[in-house]
Design a protein around this motif. Sequence first.
Motif, PDB file in Angstrom:
ATOM      1  N   GLU A  65       0.836  -1.209   0.000  1.00 21.00           N
ATOM      2  CA  GLU A  65       0.000   0.000   0.000  1.00 21.00           C
ATOM      3  C   GLU A  65       0.867   1.255   0.000  1.00 21.00           C
ATOM      4  O   GLU A  65       0.603   2.200  -0.748  1.00 21.00           O
ATOM      5  N   LEU A  66       1.913   1.259   0.807  1.00 22.10           N
ATOM      6  CA  LEU A  66       2.826   2.404   0.840  1.00 22.10           C
ATOM      7  C   LEU A  66       3.510   2.608  -0.508  1.00 22.10           C
ATOM      8  O   LEU A  66       3.661   3.737  -0.980  1.00 22.10           O
ATOM      9  N   GLY A  67       3.905   1.520  -1.140  1.00 20.60           N
ATOM     10  CA  GLY A  67       4.520   1.622  -2.469  1.00 20.60           C
ATOM     11  C   GLY A  67       3.576   2.204  -3.500  1.00 20.60           C
ATOM     12  O   GLY A  67       3.973   3.030  -4.336  1.00 20.60           O
ATOM     13  N   ILE A  68       2.317   1.792  -3.444  1.00 20.67           N
ATOM     14  CA  ILE A  68       1.311   2.338  -4.365  1.00 20.67           C
ATOM     15  C   ILE A  68       1.136   3.834  -4.119  1.00 20.67           C
ATOM     16  O   ILE A  68       1.085   4.629  -5.064  1.00 20.67           O
ATOM     17  N   LEU A  72       2.047   6.841  -6.756  1.00 16.27           N
ATOM     18  CA  LEU A  72       1.054   7.832  -7.184  1.00 16.27           C
ATOM     19  C   LEU A  72       1.509   9.254  -6.867  1.00 16.27           C
ATOM     20  O   LEU A  72       1.305  10.174  -7.662  1.00 16.27           O
ATOM     21  N   ALA A  73       2.138   9.442  -5.712  1.00 18.32           N
ATOM     22  CA  ALA A  73       2.649  10.769  -5.359  1.00 18.32           C
ATOM     23  C   ALA A  73       3.761  11.195  -6.305  1.00 18.32           C
ATOM     24  O   ALA A  73       3.825  12.353  -6.721  1.00 18.32           O
ATOM     25  N   ALA A  74       4.639  10.263  -6.669  1.00 17.14           N
ATOM     26  CA  ALA A  74       5.715  10.584  -7.611  1.00 17.14           C
ATOM     27  C   ALA A  74       5.137  10.969  -8.969  1.00 17.14           C
ATOM     28  O   ALA A  74       5.597  11.931  -9.602  1.00 17.14           O
ATOM     29  N   LEU A  75       4.125  10.244  -9.403  1.00 18.63           N
ATOM     30  CA  LEU A  75       3.462  10.581 -10.665  1.00 18.63           C
ATOM     31  C   LEU A  75       2.818  11.961 -10.589  1.00 18.63           C
ATOM     32  O   LEU A  75       2.950  12.781 -11.496  1.00 18.63           O
ATOM     33  N   GLY A  76       2.127  12.223  -9.474  1.00 17.76           N
ATOM     34  CA  GLY A  76       1.486  13.523  -9.291  1.00 17.76           C
ATOM     35  C   GLY A  76       2.475  14.665  -9.229  1.00 17.76           C
ATOM     36  O   GLY A  76       2.269  15.720  -9.834  1.00 17.76           O
TER      37      GLY A  76
END
Length: 89
Positions: A65-68, A72-76
Amino acid sequence: MEITGIFSGLIVGIVIGALGRLVIPGRQRIPIWLTIVIGLVAALIGTAIATVLGVADTSGVDWIELGIQVALAALGVSLTAGTYGKRRT
């Protein structure tokens, strides 16, 4: 909503947003408040995705879950830094 829930959400947003920024190489010219917002949104969406995949409730730390959430934060952060930098010039 209690005040502890607000503070917990802000801390999660800061941590996830900061980790997302660290994953992206180079310097991102976006304000810290925007990083926190991206982190909060990534944490919420990442938790929803982990729940759908069935990996949200595990014993110990939920690394998947943390990796997901960090991905997503890196993509954002990457998308926002690209559009925010172009808008400011």
